[in-house]
Scaffold this active site. Structure first.
Site, PDB file in Angstrom:
ATOM      1  N   ALA A 107      -6.632   9.793 -14.367  1.00 26.24           N
ATOM      2  CA  ALA A 107      -6.984   8.993 -13.204  1.00 26.24           C
ATOM      3  C   ALA A 107      -8.380   8.423 -13.464  1.00 26.24           C
ATOM      4  O   ALA A 107      -9.158   8.980 -14.252  1.00 26.24           O
ATOM      5  CB  ALA A 107      -6.980   9.858 -11.957  1.00 26.24           C
ATOM      6  N   GLY A 116      -4.107  12.777 -15.435  1.00 30.30           N
ATOM      7  CA  GLY A 116      -3.037  11.965 -14.861  1.00 30.30           C
ATOM      8  C   GLY A 116      -2.171  11.304 -15.923  1.00 30.30           C
ATOM      9  O   GLY A 116      -1.013  10.976 -15.663  1.00 30.30           O
ATOM     10  N   GLU A 142       0.268  13.905 -16.913  1.00 27.41           N
ATOM     11  CA  GLU A 142       1.192  14.046 -15.781  1.00 27.41           C
ATOM     12  C   GLU A 142       2.197  12.885 -15.743  1.00 27.41           C
ATOM     13  O   GLU A 142       3.377  13.076 -15.461  1.00 27.41           O
ATOM     14  CB  GLU A 142       0.386  14.125 -14.475  1.00 27.41           C
TER      15      GLU A 142
END
Ligand code: CO8
Length: 260
Positions: free
Chosen positions: A66, A111, A114
Site C-alpha cells: 500500500a 499489500g 496480499e
C-alpha cells in the site's frame, strides 16, 4: 476503459493488467485500488476475456505494498475504511470466476503480497521477493494477509513471515507453497501468457465453478462443501460445453468450448 495508473492490454482471450506506478514501485494508493476495482468488474463482464494476468510495470517490482504516504496520515476510521476497500477489491479478484494469474516480476510486499495471494495462480520471476513487512512500519497486514497467508502456507510459516516481516526469495516462496512456479525473470511474461492461453481453451463455466467450489469449499465444513461440489457438478451437466467436451473426447477430436 481508461485509467491513470493501470495499463490494460488484450492478447486474444487474455487481458493483461499492469499496475503502472513504477516511480513508487507500483505502490497501491487509493486511486489505483479503485481503478483496479473498476477494471476487474469490467473484465468480469466481458465474455471475450477468459483469463487475466496481473503484473507490475518495470522489472523491479510487482507491487511494493500500500502507498506509505497515505498510510502515514491515516486516521483510525479512515484506516478501517481503507482496509475494507482493499479487502473488497481482493475479494473481487479472488471470486471473479475467471483465472487471474499474478505474474510477480519483483517485489510483492505487504499489500502487494496480499494482492498476489488473492489471485488464482502465482508465477514468480526468480528475482522476486515476497513478504509482509508491515510490522516494520508498526502496522499489521490489512488486505486480508493474516487470513490468506496461513491458508496458503500454514499457520507456522505465516506467523514467521508476518511477525519477522523479512521478505523471502521466489525459490523459498515456491518451497512453502506461496507461489505455483518460479521462472527466469526474462521468461516471466512469456510463461504467464502461455499458461493463460492454455487456460483460455478450457470451458469457462467449468473454470468458474472450480474457482467457486475451491474458494467456498475451504470456508465451510467438508461434507457441506462436497454437497456444494455435487450441485455445481450437476449444473455443468446442463452446459453445451459439457456436451462438446465429452463428445469431442469420444470422437477423438479437440473440443471447442464456447462458454455456454
Ligand atoms: N509506498 C510508497 N512509496 C514507496 C513504497 C510504498 N509501499 N515502496 C517504495 N516506495 C517508493 C520509495 O519511497 C522511493 O521513492 P523516492 O524515489 O521518492 O525516494 C521509490 O519507491 C523507490 O524505492 P526505494 O528507493 O526504497 O527502492 P529500493 O530498491 O532501495 O528498496 C524496497 C526497495 C525494499 C521495496 C523498499 O522500497 C521498501 O521497503 N518499500 C516499502 C515496502 C513495504 O513496507 N511495503 C508494505 C507497505 S504497508 C502495506 O502494504 C499494508 C497493506 C494493507 C493496508 C491496509 C489499509 C490500511
Amino acid at each position: 476503459m481508461t485509467f491513470e495508473n493501470l495499463l490494460i492490454e488484450r492478447d486474444e482471450a487474455t487481458a493483461v493488467v499492469t499496475i503502472n506506478r513504477p516511480k513508487v514501485l507500483n505502490a497501491l494508493n487509493s486511486q489505483t485500488l479503485d481503478e483496479l476495482r473498476r477494471a476487474i468488474l469490467e473484465l468480469k463482464q466481458d465474455a471475450t476475456v477468459r483469463v487475466v494476468i496481473l503484473t507490475g510495470a518495470g522489472d523491479k517490482s510487482f507491487v511494493a505494498g500500500a502507498d506509505i504516504n497515505e498510510l502515514s496520515v491515516q486516521t483510525p476510521t479512515g484506516g478501517r475504511e481503507h482496509a475494507l476497500a482493499g479487502q473488497h477489491v481482493l475479494d473481487l479478484i479472488e471470486n471473479m470466476g475467471k483465472p487471474v494469474i499474478a505474474a510477480i516480476n519483483g517485489y510483492a510486499l505487504g499489500g502487494g503480497c496480499e494482492l498476489a495471494m488473492a489471485c488464482t495462480l502465482r508465477l514468480a520471476a526468480d528475482t522476486a521477493r515476497l513478504g509482509q513487512p508491515e510490522i516494520a512500519l508498526g502496522l499489521i497486514p490489512g488486505y486480508a494477509g493474516t487470513q490468506r497467508l496461513p491458508r496458503l502456507v500454514g499457520t507456522g510459516k505465516a506467523m514467521e513471515l508476518i511477525l519477522t516481516g523479512t521478505p523471502i526469495t521466489a525459490d523459498e516462496a515456491y518451497r512453502i507453497g506461496l507461489v505455483n512456479r518460479v521462472v527466469p525473470a526474462a521468461a516471466l511474461m512469456t510463461e504467464a501468457r502461455a499458461l493463460a492461453a492454455q487456460l483460455a481453451k478450457n470451458a469457462p463455466i467449468a473454470m468458474r465453478y472450480i474457482i467457486n467450489a475451491v474458494n467456498k469449499g475451504v470456508e465451510i465444513p467438508f461434507a457441506e462443501a462436497c454437497q456444494y461440489e455435487a450441485t455445481l457438478f450437476g449444473l455443468v451437466a446442463s452446459t453445451d460445453d459439457m456436451r462438446e467436451g465429452t463428445s469431442a473426447f469420444l470422437a477423438k477430436r479437440k473440443p471447442e468450448f464456447k462458454g455456454t
